[in-house]
Design a protein around this motif. Sequence first.
Motif, PDB file in Angstrom:
ATOM      1  N   GLY A  63     -90.008 -28.414 -21.458  1.00  0.00           N
ATOM      2  CA  GLY A  63     -90.050 -27.135 -20.744  1.00  0.00           C
ATOM      3  C   GLY A  63     -89.542 -27.275 -19.317  1.00  0.00           C
ATOM      4  O   GLY A  63     -88.814 -26.411 -18.812  1.00  0.00           O
ATOM      5  N   VAL A  64     -89.891 -28.389 -18.673  1.00  0.00           N
ATOM      6  CA  VAL A  64     -89.419 -28.648 -17.306  1.00  0.00           C
ATOM      7  C   VAL A  64     -87.898 -28.830 -17.309  1.00  0.00           C
ATOM      8  O   VAL A  64     -87.187 -28.288 -16.455  1.00  0.00           O
ATOM      9  CB  VAL A  64     -90.123 -29.897 -16.711  1.00  0.00           C
ATOM     10  CG1 VAL A  64     -89.523 -30.270 -15.360  1.00  0.00           C
ATOM     11  CG2 VAL A  64     -91.624 -29.647 -16.582  1.00  0.00           C
ATOM     12  N   PHE A  65     -87.398 -29.564 -18.303  1.00  0.00           N
ATOM     13  CA  PHE A  65     -85.942 -29.751 -18.443  1.00  0.00           C
ATOM     14  C   PHE A  65     -85.238 -28.402 -18.653  1.00  0.00           C
ATOM     15  O   PHE A  65     -84.222 -28.103 -18.012  1.00  0.00           O
ATOM     16  CB  PHE A  65     -85.649 -30.698 -19.618  1.00  0.00           C
ATOM     17  CG  PHE A  65     -84.205 -30.715 -20.058  1.00  0.00           C
ATOM     18  CD1 PHE A  65     -83.219 -31.250 -19.237  1.00  0.00           C
ATOM     19  CD2 PHE A  65     -83.826 -30.194 -21.289  1.00  0.00           C
ATOM     20  CE1 PHE A  65     -81.878 -31.258 -19.639  1.00  0.00           C
ATOM     21  CE2 PHE A  65     -82.497 -30.198 -21.699  1.00  0.00           C
ATOM     22  CZ  PHE A  65     -81.518 -30.737 -20.867  1.00  0.00           C
ATOM     23  N   ALA A  66     -85.788 -27.563 -19.540  1.00  0.00           N
ATOM     24  CA  ALA A  66     -85.185 -26.255 -19.821  1.00  0.00           C
ATOM     25  C   ALA A  66     -85.151 -25.392 -18.564  1.00  0.00           C
ATOM     26  O   ALA A  66     -84.157 -24.713 -18.284  1.00  0.00           O
ATOM     27  CB  ALA A  66     -85.963 -25.544 -20.933  1.00  0.00           C
ATOM     28  N   GLU A  67     -86.222 -25.452 -17.791  1.00  0.00           N
ATOM     29  CA  GLU A  67     -86.278 -24.666 -16.550  1.00  0.00           C
ATOM     30  C   GLU A  67     -85.230 -25.165 -15.551  1.00  0.00           C
ATOM     31  O   GLU A  67     -84.544 -24.359 -14.907  1.00  0.00           O
ATOM     32  CB  GLU A  67     -87.680 -24.739 -15.944  1.00  0.00           C
ATOM     33  CG  GLU A  67     -87.822 -23.847 -14.725  1.00  0.00           C
ATOM     34  CD  GLU A  67     -89.255 -23.761 -14.188  1.00  0.00           C
ATOM     35  OE1 GLU A  67     -89.413 -23.269 -13.059  1.00  0.00           O
ATOM     36  OE2 GLU A  67     -90.200 -24.174 -14.891  1.00  0.00           O
ATOM     37  N   GLN A  68     -85.085 -26.484 -15.436  1.00  0.00           N
ATOM     38  CA  GLN A  68     -84.075 -27.029 -14.522  1.00  0.00           C
ATOM     39  C   GLN A  68     -82.667 -26.613 -14.956  1.00  0.00           C
ATOM     40  O   GLN A  68     -81.839 -26.253 -14.120  1.00  0.00           O
ATOM     41  CB  GLN A  68     -84.173 -28.559 -14.471  1.00  0.00           C
ATOM     42  CG  GLN A  68     -85.307 -29.052 -13.585  1.00  0.00           C
ATOM     43  CD  GLN A  68     -85.368 -30.582 -13.555  1.00  0.00           C
ATOM     44  OE1 GLN A  68     -86.080 -31.196 -14.339  1.00  0.00           O
ATOM     45  NE2 GLN A  68     -84.606 -31.188 -12.671  1.00  0.00           N
TER      46      GLN A  68
END
Length: 373
Positions: free
Chosen positions: A117-122
């Motif tokens: 999720g953090v990767f997708a947000e970045q």
Amino acid sequence: GGGAEKPKMEVAVQDDAVLLQRAYYDRNKALDQARDLEVTRIRTLVIWGRVPGSQPDSTTPPAGGRPTYDFSAWDSLIDDAAKRGIRVQLDLTGPVPAWAAGDRKVGVTRPDAQKFGVFAEQAARHFKGRVDRYSIWNEPNYGSWLKPQTEAADLYRNLYLAAYKGIKRADPAAHVLIGETSPYELAGRAIAPLKFLRDVTCRTTIYAPAKRCPTLVADGYAQHPYDFVSPPERPHPGADNVTIGSLDRLTRALDKLAEGKALTTPAGKPLDMYLTEFGYFASGPAAPPPKQRASWLARAFDIASRNPRVREMLQYILVSPPNKVRFDTGVITPQGQPTAAYTALRDWAHKAAAAGSIDKPDGPIELHTRPAS
């Protein structure tokens, strides 16, 4: 607006080796040939563990858990495509870095949903104003993309929820597709897409709640309706399989899931379909004869364009690889010659565009300037 007019279908292509990696063949030539097919969309995978900066082999997350990713290869494709009136959609998927995998190895075993999720947000923050559509994972119902398959539905639900939240936080206007499912059950290798979808949404075979699960919200459902050895009109056997000849099985399922508030659009409606991979083999034992392949391909796109729920249909692989590979669905030879399949698809697309049933690329698209890396 006026009546419920069907939105025009998008014609799309994917060819990561040529369009993204530029491994062989000239990208500008490929983009011009794609435009001649009336292509208005390119799909490309963003494989988390292969994005420069992901430090895939490290078993501990990079400092602070927020690696500095290098998305320049995608940026460059987005810019080149936009000049020709073509938009890029990104499929965020594994294999994942070792530090985000359940077994601490680069791969697809129990990926960490929160880290994803953090990767997708970045990614969404980086591409805001340049990419308007994402999809989550690739073929999660297929064992080589998500393991173990006995847990795949639960793993996928969590990956999807985390990525959807991350993308919408970074870019609320971006559309997010769920699914990207492969077409049919393969014993021990792939779960039938509708069985997988029911498991992801926690529904029984009659679409009643099986257990408490969060309502899933998505902007569309992505499906790979391949059927390599049959004419496109023929439904594939097995009620939970979804090929180009049995799209109605998927629309019925999406209608039931929306009715039961298990999976809906943000407006609470049933999802439309995005057919994000399709093609017939150009070589190998399952390849149909060239004339038959050409006819089948144009007919398949025609079936998609006439379906009121289909928003996009994608030819997977534009240019056949120069070295023999197992999965070659290309429609242009490595030397740049259009095959009979390309010509049939182009002729169909020109007619469909003239009739107003598909989108036409008009260029160039105004994008936000590329962020400084």
